[in-house]
Design an enzyme around this catalytic site. Structure first.
Site, PDB file in Angstrom:
ATOM      1  CB  VAL A   1       1.795  -6.256   0.444  1.00 13.75           C
ATOM      2  CG1 VAL A   1       3.260  -6.327   0.020  1.00 13.75           C
ATOM      3  CG2 VAL A   1       1.001  -5.442  -0.561  1.00 13.75           C
ATOM      4  CG  ASP A   2       3.297  -7.855   5.657  1.00 19.26           C
ATOM      5  OD1 ASP A   2       4.380  -7.630   5.091  1.00 19.26           O
ATOM      6  OD2 ASP A   2       2.913  -7.221   6.646  1.00 19.26           O
ATOM      7  CB  VAL A   3      -0.885 -12.546   3.125  1.00 21.34           C
ATOM      8  CG1 VAL A   3      -1.344 -13.940   2.716  1.00 21.34           C
ATOM      9  CG2 VAL A   3      -1.395 -12.219   4.523  1.00 21.34           C
TER      10      VAL A   3
END
Length: 381
Positions: free
Chosen positions: A166-168
């Site tokens: 999700v961060d990426v």
């Protein structure tokens, strides 16, 4: 010439989503100035082991091509330093808790009043859905977005994805928003949240849930809507096979020397195969188990059936085009290459903490005596 040469990005973000975004912008030629806390820096500098040259591998993974300035934002003088740097930038990106940037005098309204062309991007955990200030972490968002609920074996527990996906993806979403605003030639106030990104990444699973009203289930390495589209164990390894349409399925049956499976009325179409997957998959698995993976891959490739070996990370990296950078303490540092093209072929290494403080402040108009005074006061390092 790279697309973003001449663009200055002031990076007030830390950990992963924001730094991944700014690394992509640096890959495209932007001059990214990363602001960090004196003495500690970005949290990921301490997220080890492993380390290379005293730097955590985690930090090294998302900070190539940047310059580091160490400034204490807890001091008014430090806030003024960063404000002046922001006024010389075309892009500012931050992922403070909601309201923190404004408290420092570094909110969009504060900066856009003097720099109206500024593209200002905030990365938040939950956007407007949750109480302001709730911290956003990939692991928690994977849980609350439903992503964890659909990941794992059919009868197993919910699992997170093996990386902070999700961060990426949020980094990509933020970079896309910034590039669109730069292309439009106008200042903009952007907000990208981890939760919105995670929900959008559910794509067909979310659509199926909305259309049917049913809670999606876990399928392990199988696909909810396509059969066969999963892993199979060969005699000496595991293969991923993606027979994504009826024609590819018939070719697969020919490779497996099972024409009867191609002619079986239950399996003629993908909807039929989805309905009868529990009858079909064991028969395919029994054939795959009879020969080595390399032999199957050769036959599948010749037939045009998409397939690949399940590799370990090191094996995958050895087969890919990595790049190296000459790091001040780690020496020749291997890095995963940029996914965007055109991009720098020889990226600058991830910076040491505060490595470029003097250079960046000098470019912004501070002379040597002023920089030394700021250092003596603990404002910069």
């Amino acid at each position: 010439m790279l697309p973003l040469e001449g663009i200055r990005v002031l990076d007030l973000s830390r950990v992963l989503a924001g730094p991944y975004c700014t690394m992509l912008l640096a890959d495209l030629g932007a001059d990214v100035v990363k602001v960090e806390r004196p003495g500690e820096g970005d949290e990921t500098r301490m997220w080890g082991p492993p380390y290379a040259g005293g730097e955590a591998a985690y930090f090294l993974s998302v900070n190539r091509g940047k310059r580091s300035v160490a400034v204490d934002l807890g001091k008014p003088e430090g806030q003024e330093v960063v404000r002046r740097l922001a006024l010389r930038s075309q892009v500012v990106i931050e992922n403070f808790r909601v309201g923190t940037a404004a408290k420092f005098g570094l909110g969009y309204d504060d900066l856009a009043a003097e720099n109206p062309g500024l593209v200002y991007c905030s990365i938040t955990g939950f956007g407007p859905r949750e109480p302001a200030g709730r911290p956003g972490y990939d692991f928690v968002v994977q849980a609350e977005s439903g992503l964890m609920a659909i990941t794992g074996e059919r009868d197993g527990r919910p699992l997170k994805v093996g990386v902070a996906l999700v961060d990426v993806l949020t980094g990509y979403a933020a970079a896309t928003s910034i590039l669109a605003s730069l292309a439009g030639g106008r200042g903009a106030r952007l907000e990208v949240s981890l939760l919105d990104t995670a929900l959008s990444a559910l794509v067909n699973v979310a659509s199926s849930a909305l259309v049917t009203g049913n809670e999606p289930r876990r399928y392990g390495n199988a696909h909810p809507n396509i059969v066969p589209y999963e892993t199979f164990d060969a005699a000496d390894g595991t293969l991923a096979v993606a027979a994504a349409n009826d024609g590819l399925y018939r070719r697969l049956c020919a490779v497996l020397e099972r024409p009867d499976l191609a002619e079986d009325e239950r399996f003629l179409t993908n909807p039929g195969r989805v309905e009868h997957r529990d009858e079909l998959i064991p028969q395919l698995q029994a054939v795959f188990a009879t020969r080595p993976a390399a032999e199957w891959l050769e036959k599948l490739d010749a037939a045009g059936v998409p397939a690949g070996k399940v590799r370990g990370v090191l094996e995958a990296l050895e087969a890919a085009a990595t790049v190296t950078a000459d790091h001040p303490t780690a020496g020749s540092l291997p890095l995963v290459g940029s996914p965007v093209r055109p991009a720098r072929d020889d990226p600058a290494p991830p910076p040491l903490l505060g490595q470029h403080t003097d250079a960046v402040l000098g470019e912004a108009g501070w002379d040597a005596a002023q920089i030394e005074a700021l250092r003596a006061a603990g404002v910069v390092a």
